[in-house]
Design an enzyme around this catalytic site. Structure first.
Site, short mmCIF file in Angstrom:
data_model
loop_
_atom_site.label_atom_id
_atom_site.label_comp_id
_atom_site.label_asym_id
_atom_site.label_seq_id
_atom_site.Cartn_x
_atom_site.Cartn_y
_atom_site.Cartn_z
N GLY A 10 44.14 31.11 34.84
CA GLY A 10 42.71 31.35 34.96
C GLY A 10 42.18 32.18 33.80
O GLY A 10 41.33 33.05 33.99
N ASP A 61 45.86 23.42 37.98
CA ASP A 61 45.24 23.74 39.26
C ASP A 61 46.29 24.48 40.07
O ASP A 61 47.25 23.89 40.56
CB ASP A 61 44.79 22.47 39.98
CG ASP A 61 44.08 22.77 41.30
OD1 ASP A 61 44.15 23.93 41.78
OD2 ASP A 61 43.47 21.84 41.86
N TYR A 157 40.28 36.60 52.35
CA TYR A 157 40.63 36.79 50.94
C TYR A 157 41.53 38.01 50.78
O TYR A 157 42.59 37.96 50.13
CB TYR A 157 39.35 36.94 50.13
CG TYR A 157 39.51 37.51 48.75
CD1 TYR A 157 40.06 36.75 47.72
CD2 TYR A 157 39.08 38.81 48.45
CE1 TYR A 157 40.19 37.27 46.43
CE2 TYR A 157 39.21 39.33 47.18
CZ TYR A 157 39.76 38.56 46.17
OH TYR A 157 39.89 39.08 44.91
N ILE A 190 33.47 43.93 40.02
CA ILE A 190 33.36 43.76 38.58
C ILE A 190 32.16 42.87 38.26
O ILE A 190 31.88 41.90 38.98
CB ILE A 190 34.63 43.09 37.99
CG1 ILE A 190 35.89 43.84 38.45
CG2 ILE A 190 34.57 43.04 36.47
CD1 ILE A 190 36.07 45.21 37.88
#
Length: 252
Positions: A10, A61, A157, A190
């Protein structure tokens, strides 16, 4: 002596982009992965090369575990052609996304998406990459401040990231024989484009989060990337199995 090489998943945007650039500033060559935006990835490569380091971008991915063997084969070919080696020194498991949903509204598909991108994907990618990692290198996993303090809507999450934090300790223990250090960083809020850029662009949200932070502001990508790059150097050679929160002192 050849440069060390880091792989950042990423790495085409957000925190991963800044991690990759900061690694280059430390004299480390970088391989980034991108999900779909090759143009953004190429921009990061250009910036890394401007810092005097080699860099390449590969598509991945991280939720598609079945594609990992093909990815690693491509990685090995790219390592040989671009860097003259078949091994990396550092792995940064950064790729992922944040989803806001109260626990009562989470369906199985969303649960599985979060599980795959934040835990199952990094677990098996790391496992499969181990034979292509040099002894004496390091792994940096990415968690979240939300694994320490709770904000409604982020439970699924954060639970996946909590699993990553536990995994980090076990990886550090089991990889100690190869002198591979494993640590986890836990950013606070962030200013990036995550969740539509809400932390960056919503002034009220930004101000509220800043008010909960001892240093009086929310984080910037550079606040994170520089710490990850530090962990991938010999200056951090005795830091192992640790959770390092990078939040400016949020909800202390």
């Amino acid at each position: 002596m050849s440069n060390k090489i880091a792989l950042v998943t990423g790495g085409s945007r957000g925190l991963g982009r800044d991690m990759a650039i900061n690694l280059a500033k430390k004299g480390i060559d970088v391989i980034i992965t991108y999900h779909s935006n090759q143009e953004a990835a190429n921009e990061v490569i250009t910036e890394i090369e401007a810092n005097g380091q080699k860099a390449i971008a590969l598509q991945l991915d991280v939720t598609q575990i079945s594609s990992f063997d093909t990815f690693i084969s491509s990685l090995k070919n790219s390592l040989k052609s671009s860097f003259g080696t078949d091994k990396i020194d550092y792995l940064v498991n950064n790729g992922g996304f944040i989803h806001f949903s109260p626990l009562k509204d989470v369906n199985e598909n969303l649960f599985d998406e979060l599980l795959n991108v934040h835990f199952k994907g990094p677990f098996f990618l790391t496992q499969k990459l181990l034979e292509n990692m040099n002894n004496g290198g390091g792994i940096v996993n990415v968690s979240t401040g939300l694994a320490r303090f709770s904000k409604p809507g982020f439970g699924t999450y954060a639970a996946m990231k909590g699993a990553v934090e536990t995994l980090t300790k076990y990886q550090a223990t089991e990889l100690g024989a190869k002198h591979i250090r494993v640590n986890v960083v836990a950013p606070g809020p962030i200013e990036t484009d995550v969740m539509g850029g809400v932390v960056r662009d919503n002034k009220d949200m930004n101000a509220h989060l800043a008010s909960e932070t001892a240093l009086g502001r929310v984080g910037l990508p550079d606040d994170i990337g520089s710490v990850v790059a530090f962990l991938c150097t010999d200056d951090a050679k005795w830091i192992n199995g640790q959770r390092i929160e990078i939040s400016g002192g949020m909800i202390l």
